[in-house]
Scaffold this motif. Sequence first.
Motif, PDB file in Angstrom:
ATOM      1  N   THR A 118       0.833  -1.206   0.000  1.00 47.30           N
ATOM      2  CA  THR A 118       0.000   0.000   0.000  1.00 47.30           C
ATOM      3  C   THR A 118       0.867   1.255   0.000  1.00 47.30           C
ATOM      4  N   VAL A 119       1.925   1.251   0.793  1.00 49.57           N
ATOM      5  CA  VAL A 119       2.849   2.382   0.791  1.00 49.57           C
ATOM      6  C   VAL A 119       3.416   2.581  -0.614  1.00 49.57           C
ATOM      7  N   SER A 120       3.779   1.485  -1.271  1.00 47.86           N
ATOM      8  CA  SER A 120       4.317   1.558  -2.633  1.00 47.86           C
ATOM      9  C   SER A 120       3.306   2.162  -3.597  1.00 47.86           C
ATOM     10  N   HIS A 121       2.035   1.759  -3.461  1.00 48.57           N
ATOM     11  CA  HIS A 121       1.004   2.301  -4.355  1.00 48.57           C
ATOM     12  C   HIS A 121       0.797   3.797  -4.132  1.00 48.57           C
ATOM     13  N   VAL A 122       0.895   4.238  -2.888  1.00 50.14           N
ATOM     14  CA  VAL A 122       0.764   5.667  -2.607  1.00 50.14           C
ATOM     15  C   VAL A 122       1.926   6.436  -3.229  1.00 50.14           C
TER      16      VAL A 122
ATOM     17  N   ASN B 285       4.031   5.531  -5.670  1.00 50.55           N
ATOM     18  CA  ASN B 285       4.209   5.380  -7.113  1.00 50.55           C
ATOM     19  C   ASN B 285       2.946   5.635  -7.914  1.00 50.55           C
ATOM     20  N   GLU B 286       1.830   5.846  -7.177  1.00 46.34           N
ATOM     21  CA  GLU B 286       0.543   6.090  -7.842  1.00 46.34           C
ATOM     22  C   GLU B 286       0.221   4.987  -8.851  1.00 46.34           C
ATOM     23  N   THR B 287       0.505   3.747  -8.438  1.00 48.85           N
ATOM     24  CA  THR B 287       0.287   2.597  -9.320  1.00 48.85           C
ATOM     25  C   THR B 287      -1.096   1.968  -9.138  1.00 48.85           C
ATOM     26  N   ARG B 288      -1.824   2.358  -8.080  1.00 47.58           N
ATOM     27  CA  ARG B 288      -3.172   1.836  -7.854  1.00 47.58           C
ATOM     28  C   ARG B 288      -3.939   2.802  -6.961  1.00 47.58           C
TER      29      ARG B 288
ATOM     30  N   VAL C 218      -5.865   4.327  -3.914  1.00 48.25           N
ATOM     31  CA  VAL C 218      -5.837   4.055  -2.479  1.00 48.25           C
ATOM     32  C   VAL C 218      -6.881   4.947  -1.831  1.00 48.25           C
ATOM     33  N   LEU C 219      -7.623   4.404  -0.840  1.00 52.46           N
ATOM     34  CA  LEU C 219      -8.643   5.196  -0.164  1.00 52.46           C
ATOM     35  C   LEU C 219      -8.030   6.472   0.428  1.00 52.46           C
ATOM     36  N   PRO C 220      -8.744   7.587   0.352  1.00 51.40           N
ATOM     37  CA  PRO C 220      -8.185   8.871   0.811  1.00 51.40           C
ATOM     38  C   PRO C 220      -7.637   8.835   2.229  1.00 51.40           C
ATOM     39  N   HIS C 221      -8.380   8.224   3.190  1.00 45.84           N
ATOM     40  CA  HIS C 221      -7.896   8.226   4.566  1.00 45.84           C
ATOM     41  C   HIS C 221      -6.654   7.354   4.723  1.00 45.84           C
ATOM     42  N   THR C 222      -6.570   6.261   3.935  1.00 43.11           N
ATOM     43  CA  THR C 222      -5.380   5.407   3.972  1.00 43.11           C
ATOM     44  C   THR C 222      -4.182   6.144   3.385  1.00 43.11           C
ATOM     45  N   ARG C 223      -4.435   6.824   2.276  1.00 44.96           N
ATOM     46  CA  ARG C 223      -3.367   7.602   1.631  1.00 44.96           C
ATOM     47  C   ARG C 223      -2.827   8.663   2.594  1.00 44.96           C
ATOM     48  N   GLN C 224      -3.722   9.342   3.295  1.00 41.34           N
ATOM     49  CA  GLN C 224      -3.299  10.389   4.215  1.00 41.34           C
ATOM     50  C   GLN C 224      -2.508   9.805   5.384  1.00 41.34           C
ATOM     51  N   ALA C 225      -2.905   8.621   5.854  1.00 40.01           N
ATOM     52  CA  ALA C 225      -2.160   7.971   6.937  1.00 40.01           C
ATOM     53  C   ALA C 225      -0.736   7.662   6.514  1.00 40.01           C
ATOM     54  N   VAL C 226      -0.579   7.211   5.261  1.00 40.41           N
ATOM     55  CA  VAL C 226       0.757   6.914   4.730  1.00 40.41           C
ATOM     56  C   VAL C 226       1.573   8.199   4.625  1.00 40.41           C
ATOM     57  N   LEU C 227       0.972   9.261   4.104  1.00 38.01           N
ATOM     58  CA  LEU C 227       1.687  10.534   3.954  1.00 38.01           C
ATOM     59  C   LEU C 227       2.075  11.105   5.312  1.00 38.01           C
ATOM     60  N   ASP C 228       1.191  10.962   6.299  1.00 35.61           N
ATOM     61  CA  ASP C 228       1.514  11.437   7.651  1.00 35.61           C
ATOM     62  C   ASP C 228       2.689  10.658   8.241  1.00 35.61           C
ATOM     63  N   ALA C 229       2.727   9.347   7.999  1.00 37.55           N
ATOM     64  CA  ALA C 229       3.828   8.514   8.502  1.00 37.55           C
ATOM     65  C   ALA C 229       5.141   8.894   7.834  1.00 37.55           C
ATOM     66  N   ILE C 230       5.075   9.171   6.527  1.00 39.17           N
ATOM     67  CA  ILE C 230       6.280   9.593   5.797  1.00 39.17           C
ATOM     68  C   ILE C 230       6.822  10.885   6.391  1.00 39.17           C
ATOM     69  N   GLU C 231       5.928  11.829   6.686  1.00 38.96           N
ATOM     70  CA  GLU C 231       6.336  13.118   7.248  1.00 38.96           C
ATOM     71  C   GLU C 231       6.908  12.936   8.657  1.00 38.96           C
ATOM     72  N   GLU C 232       6.246  12.134   9.450  1.00 40.82           N
ATOM     73  CA  GLU C 232       6.667  11.944  10.838  1.00 40.82           C
ATOM     74  C   GLU C 232       8.028  11.261  10.930  1.00 40.82           C
ATOM     75  N   LEU C 233       8.245  10.263  10.072  1.00 43.12           N
ATOM     76  CA  LEU C 233       9.492   9.489  10.126  1.00 43.12           C
ATOM     77  C   LEU C 233      10.625  10.140   9.329  1.00 43.12           C
TER      78      LEU C 233
ATOM     79  N   SER D  13      11.657   4.165 -10.032  1.00 47.22           N
ATOM     80  CA  SER D  13      11.654   4.181 -11.495  1.00 47.22           C
ATOM     81  C   SER D  13      11.616   2.762 -12.071  1.00 47.22           C
ATOM     82  N   LEU D  14      12.195   1.800 -11.325  1.00 47.07           N
ATOM     83  CA  LEU D  14      12.142   0.411 -11.778  1.00 47.07           C
ATOM     84  C   LEU D  14      10.721  -0.135 -11.706  1.00 47.07           C
ATOM     85  N   VAL D  15       9.959   0.345 -10.722  1.00 53.03           N
ATOM     86  CA  VAL D  15       8.578  -0.109 -10.559  1.00 53.03           C
ATOM     87  C   VAL D  15       7.661   0.531 -11.587  1.00 53.03           C
ATOM     88  N   THR D  16       7.839   1.847 -11.797  1.00 52.04           N
ATOM     89  CA  THR D  16       6.888   2.601 -12.631  1.00 52.04           C
ATOM     90  C   THR D  16       7.330   2.774 -14.071  1.00 52.04           C
TER      91      THR D  16
END
Length: 388
Positions: free
Chosen positions: A17-21, A23-26, A28-43, A53-56
């Motif tokens: 799910t983190v990968s999909h957020v 790489n925008e490859t699939r 993702v529900l808005p609240h799930t996407r926001q949780a991932v973005l918040d975790a990225i910012e926090e960490l 680039s290898l994935v996309t």
Amino acid sequence: MPTMADVARSAGVSVATVSHVLNETRPVLPHTRQAVLDAIEELGYTPNTLARSLVTSRTRSIGLAVSAISNPYFTEILQGVEAAALEHGYSLLIADPHDDPEHERKVVQLLHERRVDGVIVAPSADPSALLAYLDRHAVPTVLLDRVIDGRADTAPRFDQVCAENTEPTARLVTHLAGLGHRRIGLVAGLPGLSTTGERITGYRQGLASAGLPLDEGLVVPGHSESAGAERATAALMSLTVPPTALVTANNAMTIGALRALREHGLSVPDDIALCCFDDFAWADLFSPRLTAVAQPSREIGVEAVRVLLERLAAPDRPARTVRLPCTFVHRTSCGCQEEDGGAAATARGRSPWPAGSRPRSAHSEQVPQSGRSGHHQHSEYPEEGTLS
């Protein structure tokens, strides 16, 4: 250093799910996407762009190939490209083809081999090798400033973004003719460039509109650079009957023309009037101040990125040409007098402006676009008399 797995644990989702957020490859529900973005910012997680680039199969990078990057016109275009690319999360790789056809192909090939997602190129006067490479490898491309398919009845092979050239040049000529000039010279650009051809066409149209005959001896190539324009202007002033007014077809050639006129002991506008295509930051500081056509340089760069991103999103859509309007900047090198407030007043009381369209306060107005069928116009031209 935090990893994608750390982000997944913190957000309470899977690594996929983190990968999909990221790489925008699939979707993702808005609240799930926001949780991932918040975790990225926090960490403080930083994505691995190489791995992404290898994935996309995308590097989120754009290649830009323009000559004479030191020219203020192309510098402003570069600023527009860079700002628009950054806004959309793209990095920029820059190369200078030096207006050399073979070097042009090589630098674009190097950009392509760096796996840029697409290229923005200002083609040379002979871009056949470049175009063959782009065609053969199906490289997403936007041609910048100089077009290769300029006719209204011809579908372009590539997306193209440029300024209007013909009508603005005609406007400079009719302005000078309206001031009483009958022999108007043109210091033209590098033969083979579409900008050169279109501005020569505009010069001819301006003469025709003013009822003046065309004298081919008054059109001399300045090869789009200062030294060439200096030679061209010297040749024009050495004619048995020299011109009483000049139009220079780009900013570098304006400098060369002014230098040649000074060396001939001629004063602008007392001895000869001058109008130029291309405005630049210090045009208002010359004495006299330069009457000019200003191109929307930065906007051209921004628009080129927008068109390229649309091409990446829809690879099969038809190519199109986008032409942006220019602005006529009325100053005093044409022979018009200075008014209070810095605007130019028409010399000898004769107005070069169509009835009802003289600017009211500022000293610039947009030049109408041609409205050629089959070519996308960036924006509609406002009714005559509207200020830019």
